[in-house]
Design a protein around this motif. Structure first.
Motif, mmCIF file in Angstrom:
data_model
loop_
_atom_site.group_PDB
_atom_site.id
_atom_site.type_symbol
_atom_site.label_atom_id
_atom_site.label_comp_id
_atom_site.label_asym_id
_atom_site.label_seq_id
_atom_site.Cartn_x
_atom_site.Cartn_y
_atom_site.Cartn_z
ATOM 1 N N THR A 96 0.987 -1.101 -0.088
ATOM 2 C CA THR A 96 -0.099 0.165 -0.146
ATOM 3 C C THR A 96 0.841 1.197 -0.019
ATOM 4 O OG1 THR A 96 -0.179 -0.282 2.370
ATOM 5 C CG2 THR A 96 -2.255 -1.112 1.096
ATOM 6 N N ARG A 123 7.839 -7.082 -6.673
ATOM 7 C CA ARG A 123 6.619 -7.111 -6.770
ATOM 8 C C ARG A 123 6.356 -5.866 -7.736
ATOM 9 N NH1 ARG A 123 3.910 -6.564 -0.974
ATOM 10 N NH2 ARG A 123 2.065 -6.804 -2.401
ATOM 11 N N GLN A 170 -4.337 -2.239 -5.871
ATOM 12 C CA GLN A 170 -3.597 -0.644 -5.292
ATOM 13 C C GLN A 170 -3.484 0.349 -6.528
ATOM 14 O OE1 GLN A 170 -0.321 -2.402 -2.864
ATOM 15 N NE2 GLN A 170 -1.942 -3.489 -1.488
ATOM 16 N N ASP A 295 -6.819 -11.493 0.941
ATOM 17 C CA ASP A 295 -5.965 -11.759 2.069
ATOM 18 C C ASP A 295 -6.381 -12.826 2.893
ATOM 19 O OD1 ASP A 295 -4.513 -9.728 0.685
ATOM 20 O OD2 ASP A 295 -4.692 -8.329 2.250
ATOM 21 N N LYS A 322 2.113 -11.359 -3.951
ATOM 22 C CA LYS A 322 2.079 -10.598 -2.799
ATOM 23 C C LYS A 322 3.331 -10.491 -2.039
ATOM 24 C CE LYS A 322 -2.628 -10.335 -2.906
ATOM 25 N NZ LYS A 322 -3.544 -9.052 -2.911
ATOM 26 N N GLU A 323 3.449 -10.746 -0.550
ATOM 27 C CA GLU A 323 4.404 -10.758 0.223
ATOM 28 C C GLU A 323 5.406 -11.814 -0.493
ATOM 29 O OE1 GLU A 323 1.903 -9.618 1.056
ATOM 30 O OE2 GLU A 323 1.867 -8.400 2.849
ATOM 31 N N ARG A 326 1.693 -16.903 -2.560
ATOM 32 C CA ARG A 326 1.131 -17.452 -1.530
ATOM 33 C C ARG A 326 0.395 -18.741 -2.111
ATOM 34 N NH1 ARG A 326 -1.525 -11.881 1.079
ATOM 35 N NH2 ARG A 326 0.312 -11.563 2.525
ATOM 36 N N HIS A 370 3.808 -12.308 6.786
ATOM 37 C CA HIS A 370 3.061 -12.419 7.969
ATOM 38 C C HIS A 370 1.665 -13.242 7.862
ATOM 39 C CE1 HIS A 370 0.322 -8.663 6.213
ATOM 40 N NE2 HIS A 370 1.195 -9.443 5.124
HETATM 41 C C1 PEP Z 1 -0.807 -8.376 0.323
HETATM 42 C C2 PEP Z 1 -0.839 -7.757 1.611
HETATM 43 O O1 PEP Z 1 -0.072 -6.479 1.751
HETATM 44 P P1 PEP Z 1 0.453 -5.284 0.867
HETATM 45 O O2 PEP Z 1 0.081 -5.636 -0.649
HETATM 46 O O3 PEP Z 1 -0.200 -4.085 1.139
HETATM 47 O O4 PEP Z 1 2.078 -5.456 0.856
HETATM 48 C C3 PEP Z 1 -1.165 -8.301 2.890
HETATM 49 O O5 PEP Z 1 -1.372 -7.410 3.873
HETATM 50 O O6 PEP Z 1 -1.928 -9.386 2.724
#
Ligand code: PEP
Ligand code: S3P
Length: 416
Positions: A96, A123, A170, A295, A322-323, A326, A370
């Motif tokens: 974000t 990313r 986003q 999420d 994502k992080e 997943r 996380h």
């Molecule tokens: C995808 C996530 O976060 P972000 O894209 O904000 O890093 C998340 O919190 O699962």
């Protein structure tokens, strides 16, 4: 934080009260909009975690005054302008903060470099950079991922932008929050109308209106934003719906009762839709479309491991950016509990529950993610010997996670 934690299955159903922290999504939107406004905004119930700290540090580096009177409040004083920062904005792995500030940097007069950690540097951000360029903002991201360099000119002239949001909603939120800073009304249009997590766009529009912006949704794929300054305001941030999914899941996995202090229908975040699915456990539907509650998918995938029947998760291709990836991570880590428990099929994740005696102890890799840590810990409520490596990674969005579940009577044994 320790190197690992081992979860001890509770002897009884989990009962108690615990409030999840404030919403990451709303906190980071409100921080940015408050920073862009002239005057002082008070945010209460806010999240203080790695992701929001990154946003706050970046805003401070651009001349915004952010005070922290207590553990859940920010007092933000803006001048209506962001100053060029002296150094690159380092945003860790906060999607974000990275996406929203890449767009907002167009409002700075000067050069801004937006970067992040090794994960963030993988990313994608190319579609957002292309969209900014089409609005007349000079920006480049040579690898298609951060670092991004933006040469801001305190605004932009473009009136229409088309954005491919297939990889991330986003990008749309970032453009919408930037748009009132344009010199003319701006139309933001999706390339195609398919978008994951449309609810996050609604969250963005609601936050913008709260800070005085005029944004109107024309149709499923078009928004029009009027030029104008944001107005400082006070805002109470609702709890984080994605964080709530772990507590809702803990409740059904143990047959307990956890009072999180907020009714499921009171949330405005998209992941609250997971509640209705979670309540169907152990009879989850055979196909779950995760596109509008992304999420929450790791949480639901762990529940699926203990469901009565198999579950296929669809609409989750962008969980791969994502992080961590997943889809792959959940297939690998669930299968450590019982071989073949979860597999990837194309971009789908298919979870085929195993009989209780086929589950065994496992050391779970968390990939600095996380949500892998928090969701896989839930398996430890049923299976003895589930060890979560790098438990400190929960600090991205839920720094008190281990304390909170321990407070509900779950054994959380630290080690290393
Ligand atoms: C995808 C996530 O976060 P972000 O894209 O904000 O890093 C998340 O919190 O699962
Ligand atoms: O706008 C937001 O606050 C978010 C949008 C979603 O990301 P994508 O739009 O990248 O899917 C979600 O996964 C993320 O945790 C928060």
């Amino acid at each position: 934080m320790t190197d690992f934690v081992t979860i001890v299955p509770p002897a009884r159903p989990i009962e108690g009260r615990v409030a999840p922290p404030g919403s990451k999504s709303i906190t980071n939107r409100a921080l940015l909009l408050a920073a862009l406004a002239r005057g002082t905004s008070r945010l209460t119930g806010a999240l203080k975690s790695d992701d929001t700290r990154r946003m706050v540090e970046a805003l401070r580096a651009m001349g915004v005054v952010v005070e922290e009177p207590d553990a859940t409040s920010f007092v933000v004083t803006g001048t209506g302008r962001l100053q060029a920062p002296a150094a690159p904005l380092f945003l860790g792995n906060a999607g974000t903060a990275t996406r929203f500030l890449t767009a907002a940097a167009a409002l700075v007069e000067g050069t801004v470099v937006v970067t992040g950690d090794a994960h963030m540097q993988k990313r994608p951000i190319g579609p957002l950079v292309a969209a900014l360029r089409s609005l007349g903002v000079a920006a480049e991201a040579p690898t298609g991922c951060p670092p991004v360099t933006i040469h801001g000119t305190d605004g932009f002239d473009g009136e229409r932008v088309t954005i491919d949001a297939g990889l991330s909603s986003q990008y749309v939120s970032a453009l919408l929050m930037l748009a009132p800073g344009g010199r003319r009304p701006v139309e933001v249009a999706l390339k195609g109308d398919a978008i994951g997590a449309r609810g996050y766009i609604d969250l963005t529009c609601a936050a913008m209106r709260r800070f005085g912006a005029q944004v109107e949704q024309r149709d499923l794929a078009t928004w029009v934003v009027q030029p104008g300054a944001y107005r400082a305001t006070d805002l109470h941030v609702e709890p984080d719906a994605s964080a709530a999914t772990y507590l809702w899941a803990a409740e059904v996995l143990t047959g307990g009762a956890i009072d999180i202090g907020t009714a499921p229908e009171a949330f405005t975040q998209p992941d609250a839709a997971a509640y209705a699915v979670i309540r169907r456990f152990p009879h989850l539907p055979p196909v779950i479309d995760g596109s509008q509650m992304q999420d929450a998918v790791p949480t639901l995938a762990v529940l699926a491991a203990f469901n009565a029947t198999p579950v296929r998760f669809t609409g989750i291709a962008n969980l791969r950016v994502k992080e961590c990836d997943r889809v792959a991570a959940m297939a690998t880590e669930l299968s450590r509990l019982s071989p073949g428990l979860a597999v990837e099929e194309g971009d789908d994740l298919v979870v085929t529950p195993a009989a209780p005696e086929r589950f065994g102890p496992a050391r779970i890799e968390t990939y600095s993610d996380h949500r892998i840590a928090m969701s896989m810990a839930l398996a430890g409520l049923r299976v003895p010997g589930v060890t979560i490596l790098d438990p400190g990674c929960v600090a991205k969005t839920y720094p008190d996670y281990w304390r909170d579940i321990a407070g509900l009577g779950v054994g959380v044994q630290a080690g290393g």
